[in-house]
Structure formats: structure tokens, C-alpha cells
Write a protein that holds these residues in place. Structure first.
Motif, PDB file in Angstrom:
ATOM      1  N   SER A  13      30.865  16.701  30.433  1.00 38.51           N
ATOM      2  CA  SER A  13      31.522  15.584  31.125  1.00 38.51           C
ATOM      3  C   SER A  13      31.701  14.404  30.173  1.00 38.51           C
ATOM      4  O   SER A  13      32.741  13.736  30.200  1.00 38.51           O
ATOM      5  CB  SER A  13      30.712  15.157  32.352  1.00 38.51           C
ATOM      6  N   ALA A  14      30.706  14.148  29.316  1.00 37.79           N
ATOM      7  CA  ALA A  14      30.816  13.051  28.352  1.00 37.79           C
ATOM      8  C   ALA A  14      31.955  13.332  27.367  1.00 37.79           C
ATOM      9  O   ALA A  14      32.744  12.444  27.026  1.00 37.79           O
ATOM     10  CB  ALA A  14      29.497  12.869  27.607  1.00 37.79           C
ATOM     11  N   LEU A  15      32.041  14.567  26.946  1.00 34.88           N
ATOM     12  CA  LEU A  15      33.105  14.976  26.022  1.00 34.88           C
ATOM     13  C   LEU A  15      34.471  14.825  26.703  1.00 34.88           C
ATOM     14  O   LEU A  15      35.430  14.328  26.093  1.00 34.88           O
ATOM     15  CB  LEU A  15      32.854  16.438  25.637  1.00 34.88           C
ATOM     16  N   ALA A  16      34.530  15.220  27.951  1.00 33.69           N
ATOM     17  CA  ALA A  16      35.785  15.109  28.706  1.00 33.69           C
ATOM     18  C   ALA A  16      36.224  13.649  28.793  1.00 33.69           C
ATOM     19  O   ALA A  16      37.394  13.325  28.589  1.00 33.69           O
ATOM     20  CB  ALA A  16      35.609  15.701  30.108  1.00 33.69           C
ATOM     21  N   ARG A  17      35.273  12.744  29.051  1.00 28.87           N
ATOM     22  CA  ARG A  17      35.615  11.312  29.134  1.00 28.87           C
ATOM     23  C   ARG A  17      36.137  10.820  27.791  1.00 28.87           C
ATOM     24  O   ARG A  17      37.113  10.084  27.723  1.00 28.87           O
ATOM     25  CB  ARG A  17      34.384  10.491  29.536  1.00 28.87           C
ATOM     26  N   ALA A  18      35.500  11.251  26.713  1.00 26.80           N
ATOM     27  CA  ALA A  18      35.905  10.775  25.386  1.00 26.80           C
ATOM     28  C   ALA A  18      37.279  11.325  24.998  1.00 26.80           C
ATOM     29  O   ALA A  18      38.080  10.619  24.381  1.00 26.80           O
ATOM     30  CB  ALA A  18      34.856  11.180  24.361  1.00 26.80           C
ATOM     31  N   LEU A  19      37.566  12.549  25.348  1.00 28.67           N
ATOM     32  CA  LEU A  19      38.828  13.167  24.926  1.00 28.67           C
ATOM     33  C   LEU A  19      39.997  12.751  25.805  1.00 28.67           C
ATOM     34  O   LEU A  19      41.148  12.831  25.379  1.00 28.67           O
ATOM     35  CB  LEU A  19      38.696  14.693  24.930  1.00 28.67           C
ATOM     36  N   ALA A  20      39.687  12.289  27.023  1.00 26.17           N
ATOM     37  CA  ALA A  20      40.754  11.976  27.983  1.00 26.17           C
ATOM     38  C   ALA A  20      41.725  10.936  27.423  1.00 26.17           C
ATOM     39  O   ALA A  20      42.927  11.045  27.618  1.00 26.17           O
ATOM     40  CB  ALA A  20      40.149  11.497  29.295  1.00 26.17           C
ATOM     41  N   GLY A  21      41.199   9.953  26.699  1.00 27.13           N
ATOM     42  CA  GLY A  21      42.097   8.899  26.220  1.00 27.13           C
ATOM     43  C   GLY A  21      42.511   9.079  24.769  1.00 27.13           C
ATOM     44  O   GLY A  21      43.020   8.142  24.164  1.00 27.13           O
ATOM     45  N   ASP A  22      42.304  10.250  24.199  1.00 28.85           N
ATOM     46  CA  ASP A  22      42.533  10.444  22.767  1.00 28.85           C
ATOM     47  C   ASP A  22      43.784  11.284  22.541  1.00 28.85           C
ATOM     48  O   ASP A  22      43.799  12.488  22.850  1.00 28.85           O
ATOM     49  CB  ASP A  22      41.295  11.136  22.161  1.00 28.85           C
TER      50      ASP A  22
END
Ligand code: NAP
Length: 252
Positions: A13-22
Motif C-alpha cells: 500500500s505504501a508503494l502504491a501511494r508513492a507510485l500513484a503520483g509518479d
């Protein structure tokens, strides 16, 4: 670059949050579809099994996945084996995210065992009041040791047939606080805790509470990782790995 994250964990989930705006990545989060009410996610989510390693290999090819990140739970061993096999078959770069296991500290009374059958045996001959925090899949060896009284805590309710006779079921999802864990242990007069060595902060407080109350813990060791897979301990390291991988031409 297209990224597939195999999830179901805090790290995923942390990875998903970080990649969402990248903008460098187009990422999809894959969930097993076991949890009835999964947490909302900031990325496109696909849900349900792939149909074994061949199904995952097909998915990787059809969606032109440049990096497969296995951020499943340390005990989701089948998915991790399938990810390694599918990555090998398709030449997809694979990274496994594995949080460090818990380590015993002074004052802990742990018995470390290899699997659930050994954990059920390790409770011993005398009837005990046992807290089982092992999920809902692996209850059979404990149900067979029916002289004990169990409190089963799991996110999803086990099928009625797999719940040990007379067990109390507590459906709850971490994170848990130490004070609440202590209360739970005292309220149910727990004499021994059985847990997987999941690692991570969310479910650690039961171990601090056990230490404070001098309760024994039966700690089930993690299944081994497939040989030769690249591994990082958390989402931040996975992001750094991904940035390096995205900047490096394939095969270099
Ligand atoms: P498992 O035994 O390793 O996997 C069983 C099957 O479920 C896999 O072969 C795969 O089906 C499917 N699957 C598992 N994870 C998937 C994912 N992220 N996306 C798509 N399909 C997936 O796994 P498990 O122990 O049942 O765990 C299921 C999920 O719950 C995992 O995602 C894991 O991260 C999460 N979880 C597990 C635990 C635990 O203690 N085991 C704790 C917390 C969270 P196919 O073969 O059909 O592809």
C-alpha cells in the motif's frame, strides 16, 4: 514503465501511494481478493488469482510489465514461488519486498518452530488458553489438539468447519496498540500466544504485551524465499530499486 505490485500488505500500500503520483510508472496493484472489504487504494487494482505461474506469466506479457514487485506477506509463499517462476519464464525483472522478521528481546519467552503442525505440538500436553494470531487458513493442526481453549483473531472469519471447537473468534485488522493487546490477553486469561513471524509494526504490540505479562509465545518461522531473488526490506528501498531499474536499459 509498467509495474505490477503483488500486494495485500502495508508495504504494498505504501508503494502504491508513492507510485500513484509518479509519471515514470504506470502501476497496478494486484490483490488476492480474499479480504471482503479491502482498503481503498490510489492505483488501479486487479483482484483474484492469476491461475498459477502460467497465468501470471501471461499477464506479465500481455500487459508489457517491465518490473514485477512481489510485496506480498512473508507467509504468502505460494504467490512468491509463482512470481519467481513467472518472472523467470518471461524474463521480467522481479523484486521481492520482505520486511525484516521480529527478533526476540530480553524478557521474551519464545519457542521458535518451523511450521503450524510444530506450533500446535509446542503448546504441550496440558490444556491451555491459547491466542491464535495466525490468520484463518491454518487452523486444522490446532483444531486437532482439542484439549486447549482457543481465541482466534483474524481479519477474515474462518469457515465454521475450520474453527476449533469452542473457539472464540475475534475479527480485527491491525494496527493494534499494546495497551489493548494487554487487555485482550488478560480478559481472555491467555496462557500462550501462537503467531507467525510476520515482522512489521502493526501487529508487533502483542509481543510487547506478552513480554510485559511474561507470557510464552510460539513463533512460527517464515517459509524460505526462492533462490536468487533480489530482496529489499521495505517500500522506500523498493522505490530506490525501481528508479535505478527504470533508468537502466534492460539487460544491462
Ligand atoms: P498464497 O497462499 O501464497 O497464495 C495463494 C494463491 O492466491 C496464489 O497462488 C494466487 O493464486 C493468489 N494470490 C495470492 N496473493 C495474490 C496477489 N497479491 N494477487 C493475486 N493473486 C494472489 O497467499 P495467502 O497466504 O493466501 O495470502 C493471500 C494474500 O493475502 C496475499 O496477497 C498476501 O499478501 C495477503 N496476506 C497474507 C497473509 C498471510 O499470513 N498469509 C497475511 C496478510 C496478508 P494464483 O495461483 O491463481 O495466481
Amino acid at each position: 514503465m509498467n509495474v505490477l505490485i503483488l500486494g495485500g500488505t502495508t508495504e504494498a500500500s505504501a508503494l502504491a501511494r508513492a507510485l500513484a503520483g509518479d509519471g515514470r510508472y504506470s502501476a497496478t496493484l494486484s490483490l488476492a481478493g480474499v479480504t471482503q472489504r479491502p482498503l481503498p487504494q490510489p492505483l488501479p487494482v486487479r483482484s483474484g488469482g492469476f491461475g498459477g505461474p502460467e497465468g501470471l506469466a501471461r499477464y506479465l506479457t500481455e500487459h508489457a510489465i517491465g518490473a514485477l514487485i512481489d510485496a506480498t506477506h512473508p507467509f504468502a509463499a505460494q504467490m512468491t514461488r509463482h512470481a519467481a517462476a513467472a518472472a523467470r519464464a518471461t524474463g521480467t525483472t522481479l523484486l521481492v519486498v520482505r520486511r525484516p522478521p521480529w527478533q526476540a528481546e530480553p524478557g521474551d519467552r519464545w519457542t521458535e518452530v518451523a511450521d503450524m503442525a510444530a506450533a500446535a505440538q509446542a503448546i504441550g500436553e496440558a490444556p491451555r488458553r491459547v491466542l491464535l494470531t495466525i490468520g484463518q487458513k491454518d487452523l486444522a493442526p490446532f483444531a486437532a489438539e482439542n484439549r486447549h481453549r482457543y481465541v482466534v483473531r483474524a481479519i477474515e472469519a474462518p469457515g465454521a468447519a475450520s474453527l476449533p471447537d469452542g473457539a472464540v473468534l475475534i475479527q480485527a485488522r491491525g494496527p493494534f496498540a499494546e495497551a489493548d493487546e494487554r487487555r485482550l490477553l488478560l480478559e481472555h486469561r491467555i496462557e500462550v500466544i501462537v503467531t507467525k513471524n510476520s515482522g512489521g509494526a502493526a501487529t508487533q504490540p502483542k509481543l510487547s504485551a506478552a513480554r510485559a505479562l511474561r507470557l510464552p509465545v510460539i513463533m512460527v518461522a517464515r517459509p524460505a524465499l526462492p533462490d536468487g531473488v533480489a530482496t529489499v526490506p521495505g517500500a522506500a528501498a523498493a522505490l530506490a530499486w525501481l528508479a535505478r531499474h527504470a533508468a537502466t536499459p534492460r539487460g544491462v
